[in-house]
Design a protein around this motif. Structure first.
Motif, mmCIF file in Angstrom:
data_model
loop_
_atom_site.group_PDB
_atom_site.id
_atom_site.type_symbol
_atom_site.label_atom_id
_atom_site.label_comp_id
_atom_site.label_asym_id
_atom_site.label_seq_id
_atom_site.Cartn_x
_atom_site.Cartn_y
_atom_site.Cartn_z
ATOM 1 N N ALA A 347 57.123 36.080 4.883
ATOM 2 C CA ALA A 347 58.364 35.581 4.399
ATOM 3 C C ALA A 347 58.483 35.657 2.825
ATOM 4 C CB ALA A 347 58.447 34.257 4.583
ATOM 5 N N GLY A 348 59.403 36.249 2.243
ATOM 6 C CA GLY A 348 59.757 36.413 0.967
ATOM 7 C C GLY A 348 59.242 37.950 0.540
ATOM 8 N N TRP A 349 58.660 38.822 1.386
ATOM 9 C CA TRP A 349 58.135 39.906 1.098
ATOM 10 C C TRP A 349 58.928 40.820 1.644
ATOM 11 C CZ3 TRP A 349 52.155 40.493 1.996
ATOM 12 C CH2 TRP A 349 51.504 39.946 0.843
#
Length: 350
Positions: A347-349
């Motif tokens: 998540a966030g990547w």
């Protein structure tokens, strides 16, 4: 006074090497496999595996003479025979390699549908080939500046998850330019993992023309001393078994756990699988189903040790019906689980 926006891109200077589009890598890491069933291949594989200080904690000055001089003189032949009984003849490889490759292929396809070319999936082994190092090299060559290490062990142990990550970290120590790393944590109690196990049990049992008296969850063993030193594996296995029983709606007396693959003379986690199996017919348990939740891919420990050896032990002791429930392997439920865990931990990547 308003100023014109400043461009964040500029032409590369003359002679600058091509700049790859940053991508996210996912590395599935499994235990490992010999390259063949012959003596030399087995000795090479077992030497690497049993020399791992995470696996055998005896000081090398004591352990290596025993390993190289005694154990590896006789064990490669015995292990080679076990592998030969379950070897994938068509591809000339172990089932573990076949399943892990297919899991990576299907995960890559699923992630491609959801994220385009942003994600690259590779697979590697802690011991044997393809190595963890070679897989990391492929990911970095593909432009992966961020890599998610995914050890394929639902129940964390220093002997599995930790040593898989150790090997990846060793590779990073040789890199001039290191990617950013994350690791997938234990998922022994993840609802999607438990649901995938439960669905595999329901599907398998629905295909039988008899009803098991007992479901056994068999986990790979571990020396008891490792638990006493703080390894959480034992607790994670028991929690997986309990949550699976609850998901299936089974009463406590209809599901038991056990530990297999004991090696050496020291005390390991109990109850031991083989003595339990031998005693069941005498206790009136004539029909059993058995599964190995700690393995996500069928391998020599499940196909040869359980589905062949333990089956024979049970039937010889007076059992009537025995069925082995395969690992999650490349089932749709397992690939869905891999996608969910990958997206959660990246998540966030993405």
């Amino acid at each position: 006074m308003l100023q014109a926006p400043v461009s964040t891109t500029s032409p590369l200077p003359a002679g600058h090497p091509p700049v790859k589009v940053p991508r996210v890598g996912v590395l599935l890491i499994n235990l490992g496999t010999p390259d063949g069933t012959d003596y030399s291949s087995m000795r090479r594989y077992l030497s690497e595996f049993l020399s791992d200080r995470r696996v055998v904690e005896v000081p090398p000055l004591i352990w290596q003479p025993i390993l190289q001089g005694i154990i590896l003189t006789f064990r490669p032949k015995k292990s080679g025979h076990a592998y030969a009984g379950i070897w994938n003849r068509e591809l000339d490889e172990s089932p573990l390699k076949t399943h892990t490759r297919e899991q990576a292929r299907l995960l890559a396809a699923a992630m491609g549908e959801r994220h385009g070319e942003k994600v690259v999936v590779e697979w590697g082994m802690r011991y044997g080939n393809p190595s963890t190092a070679s897989a990391l090299e492929k990911l970095t060559a593909a432009g992966c500046e961020r890599i998610l290490l995914f050890p394929l062990y639902p129940q964390y142990s220093a002997t599995t998850t930790a040593t898989a990550c150790d090997q990846a970290f060793r590779t990073l120590m040789t890199m001039r330019r290191q990617p950013a790393l994350r690791t997938v944590p234990t998922y022994h109690d993840d609802p999607d993992y438990i649901a995938a196990l439960a669905n595999s049990v329901r599907t398998h049992l629905a295909g039988l023309d008899w009803t098991p008296d007992l479901l056994i969850t068999s986990f790979h063993g571990l020396p008891k001393s490792y638990l006493e030193k703080g390894d959480p594996y034992h607790c994670y296995c028991l929690k997986t078994a309990r949550l699976l029983r609850e998901a299936l709606g089974m009463p406590p007396d209809k599901l038991r756990h056990a530990f297999q693959s004991r090696f050496g003379r020291t005390e390991w986690l109990q109850p031991y699988l083989e003595p339990m199996i031998k005693a069941l017919p005498g206790q009136g348990v004539k029909n059993i189903a058995i599964m190995a939740p700690a393995f996500v891919s069928d391998c020599v420990e499940t196909l040869e040790e359980v589905n062949q050896g333990i089956r024979e032990t049970f039937l010889t002791a007076g059992g009537q019906n025995f069925t082995y429930i395969p690992c999650l392997n490349s089932s749709a439920g397992h690939i869905d689980l891999l996608v969910k865990l990958t997206e959660r931990e990246a998540a966030g990547w993405l």
